[in-house]
Design a protein around this motif. Sequence first.
Motif, PDB file in Angstrom:
ATOM      1  N   GLN A  23      -7.084 -24.096 -29.083  1.00 13.78           N
ATOM      2  CA  GLN A  23      -7.526 -25.680 -28.899  1.00 13.78           C
ATOM      3  C   GLN A  23      -7.437 -26.099 -30.501  1.00 13.78           C
ATOM      4  O   GLN A  23      -7.737 -27.236 -30.635  1.00 13.78           O
ATOM      5  CB  GLN A  23      -8.939 -25.758 -28.350  1.00 13.78           C
ATOM      6  N   SER A  24      -7.692 -25.089 -31.591  1.00 11.41           N
ATOM      7  CA  SER A  24      -7.881 -25.636 -32.876  1.00 11.41           C
ATOM      8  C   SER A  24      -6.698 -26.586 -33.082  1.00 11.41           C
ATOM      9  O   SER A  24      -6.944 -27.296 -34.288  1.00 11.41           O
ATOM     10  CB  SER A  24      -7.904 -24.440 -33.768  1.00 11.41           C
ATOM     11  N   ALA A  25      -5.547 -26.413 -32.782  1.00  6.25           N
ATOM     12  CA  ALA A  25      -4.602 -27.308 -32.979  1.00  6.25           C
ATOM     13  C   ALA A  25      -4.909 -28.733 -32.608  1.00  6.25           C
ATOM     14  O   ALA A  25      -4.428 -29.810 -33.080  1.00  6.25           O
ATOM     15  CB  ALA A  25      -3.201 -27.108 -32.558  1.00  6.25           C
ATOM     16  N   LEU A 262       3.360 -22.204 -32.160  1.00  5.53           N
ATOM     17  CA  LEU A 262       3.105 -23.473 -31.998  1.00  5.53           C
ATOM     18  C   LEU A 262       2.760 -24.198 -33.424  1.00  5.53           C
ATOM     19  O   LEU A 262       1.657 -23.607 -34.128  1.00  5.53           O
ATOM     20  CB  LEU A 262       1.756 -23.843 -31.069  1.00  5.53           C
ATOM     21  N   ALA A 263       3.429 -25.357 -33.738  1.00  6.51           N
ATOM     22  CA  ALA A 263       3.201 -25.956 -34.902  1.00  6.51           C
ATOM     23  C   ALA A 263       2.445 -27.342 -34.768  1.00  6.51           C
ATOM     24  O   ALA A 263       2.477 -28.038 -33.641  1.00  6.51           O
ATOM     25  CB  ALA A 263       4.421 -26.253 -35.776  1.00  6.51           C
ATOM     26  N   THR A 264       1.514 -27.713 -35.811  1.00  2.00           N
ATOM     27  CA  THR A 264       0.847 -28.926 -35.612  1.00  2.00           C
ATOM     28  C   THR A 264       1.086 -29.609 -37.094  1.00  2.00           C
ATOM     29  O   THR A 264       0.884 -29.194 -38.060  1.00  2.00           O
ATOM     30  CB  THR A 264      -0.655 -28.505 -35.480  1.00  2.00           C
ATOM     31  N   GLY A 275       4.316 -28.887 -31.458  1.00  5.77           N
ATOM     32  CA  GLY A 275       5.537 -28.717 -30.952  1.00  5.77           C
ATOM     33  C   GLY A 275       5.704 -27.268 -31.090  1.00  5.77           C
ATOM     34  O   GLY A 275       5.281 -26.540 -32.040  1.00  5.77           O
ATOM     35  N   GLY A 276       6.295 -26.627 -30.185  1.00  3.71           N
ATOM     36  CA  GLY A 276       6.543 -25.095 -30.148  1.00  3.71           C
ATOM     37  C   GLY A 276       7.394 -24.720 -28.992  1.00  3.71           C
ATOM     38  O   GLY A 276       7.521 -25.252 -28.172  1.00  3.71           O
ATOM     39  N   TRP A 277       7.457 -23.463 -29.034  1.00  2.00           N
ATOM     40  CA  TRP A 277       8.329 -22.418 -27.902  1.00  2.00           C
ATOM     41  C   TRP A 277       7.441 -21.436 -27.482  1.00  2.00           C
ATOM     42  O   TRP A 277       6.419 -20.742 -28.189  1.00  2.00           O
ATOM     43  CB  TRP A 277       9.297 -21.584 -28.431  1.00  2.00           C
ATOM     44  N   THR A 278       7.108 -21.309 -25.980  1.00  2.00           N
ATOM     45  CA  THR A 278       6.416 -20.285 -25.351  1.00  2.00           C
ATOM     46  C   THR A 278       7.462 -19.492 -24.224  1.00  2.00           C
ATOM     47  O   THR A 278       8.135 -19.984 -23.807  1.00  2.00           O
ATOM     48  CB  THR A 278       5.142 -21.016 -24.537  1.00  2.00           C
ATOM     49  N   ALA A 279       6.810 -18.319 -23.927  1.00  3.17           N
ATOM     50  CA  ALA A 279       7.482 -17.396 -23.142  1.00  3.17           C
ATOM     51  C   ALA A 279       7.110 -17.809 -21.638  1.00  3.17           C
ATOM     52  O   ALA A 279       6.504 -16.836 -20.581  1.00  3.17           O
ATOM     53  CB  ALA A 279       7.235 -16.107 -23.234  1.00  3.17           C
ATOM     54  N   GLY A 280       7.047 -19.089 -21.237  1.00  2.00           N
ATOM     55  CA  GLY A 280       6.539 -19.370 -19.920  1.00  2.00           C
ATOM     56  C   GLY A 280       5.104 -19.704 -19.968  1.00  2.00           C
ATOM     57  O   GLY A 280       4.507 -19.777 -21.085  1.00  2.00           O
ATOM     58  N   GLY A 296       4.538 -29.089 -26.234  1.00  2.00           N
ATOM     59  CA  GLY A 296       4.373 -30.197 -27.463  1.00  2.00           C
ATOM     60  C   GLY A 296       3.660 -31.342 -27.007  1.00  2.00           C
ATOM     61  O   GLY A 296       3.435 -31.425 -25.692  1.00  2.00           O
ATOM     62  N   GLY A 297       3.688 -32.380 -27.944  1.00  2.00           N
ATOM     63  CA  GLY A 297       2.997 -33.541 -27.477  1.00  2.00           C
ATOM     64  C   GLY A 297       2.619 -34.270 -28.663  1.00  2.00           C
ATOM     65  O   GLY A 297       2.841 -33.975 -29.778  1.00  2.00           O
TER      66      GLY A 297
END
Length: 451
Positions: A23-25, A262-264, A275-280, A296-297
């Motif tokens: 949640q820090s992002a 995940l990038a902020t 925005g980022g990529w996750t394995a589901g 993302g969002g």
Amino acid sequence: MNVVKWTMGCALIAMSAGPALGQSAVQTAFNYDLTGYECGEPACGCEEPSCGCEDAGCCDSGCCGDSCCGDSCCSSCCCDSGCCLGDCLGDCCLGDPWALMDCIDPCGCCSITMGGWTQMGYHSDNTRLSFQPNDLLAFNDQPDRLNLHQQWLYIEKVAEAGACSADWGFRFDIMYGTDAQKTQSFGNDSPVWDASAGFDHGSYGWAMPQAYVEVASGDWNVIAGHFFTLVGYEVVTAPDNFFYSHAYTMFNSEPFTHTGVLATYSGLDSVELYGGWTAGWDTGFDQAFGGSTFLGGFSTSLTDDVALTYILTAGNFGLRTAGADGYSHSVVVDATLSDSLNYVFQSDLVSYNDTASGGAGGAQVGINQYLFYTMNDCWAAGARFEWWKSDGIVAADDSTSVYGLTYGLNYRPHANVVLRPEVRHNWLPAETAFGAEFDQTVFGVDCILTY
């Protein structure tokens, strides 16, 4: 996940529990602070009295917490300033919370911090829609007994970078309790990380919901590893929620954890991008059914008092969709109506084709509304009204709406302690795929000790 900090007075949770990992992002929900609410010297050692009428010259330094000072002149101007209700509830000068790091690093020199909390609670009935108590598949699923929900410890180093500098950090969390099975990597395809059966002990168990590294440089922050989702308003970590129980939308239509990157980006005025990529969904260093999703969002301040957060996931959710592609989003609007009143609107949508059910399509949608009223640093009241509907996901031919109305209080007798009694009423309007018509009232109360 709520972006706007809800100011309720005391720095009970955010100062002692720390930011909740992934949640820090975005933010740690319900960050409490003492802004604009000080106390008189005899009650808290402050230099200035604070009945809200210092300018009138009728308060002495001993007035704080004495039922609006016990002085007719001061009582009048206290009530005129709007602080009489809180003062008349009693002396509420909590002071600073104690933290574990006070013993480990009393000088505050170390960049690595440790902390945690203990949550214990009782609830009279199970709230899972399947009417199968004790199936370990939903929060508050061990009714009519005292439960240790979360015994939580974390260690972290926050990456703090200036405009022309870079920094690194990390976070690792471990917890034990009845919430473990809901916090583990239950979306894994194999017993990897904390999905192993050896982590469970009856209704209790262990979980390691976060383990990530972090890099920050200028306006960019990137985390990689296992972390909490950005989706939704309510979160897994107990101190970061107002209510003891969770909304149906939260534990039916949202992921809890991800493994990925995940990038902020915070370089825009009043806007943060994610925005980022996750394995589901809900995976821990594993990839079930080839899970691969975009997460993302953005979050933005529409006005000084209204914030909007939009978070989406799109792609192969993994075990949740049995390899099929899907889409979900969460929209949260947080509005500060006054110094004491806060309103939150949340809507979630999940849609996919479930190949495990013969390719049947389905969708879930939910709307939650929250209203919070802060009386003083010790007392706050809240209400939550929820509607959640599932079409074709729980069962191929179902169309189910469920409703819930929850009333609750937060009481802080100490800067490290919060009590959360609540009454929750759940109902289904008619017989559905879940079973017969459902009408239920549940009483619950828990206590959280942070350190």
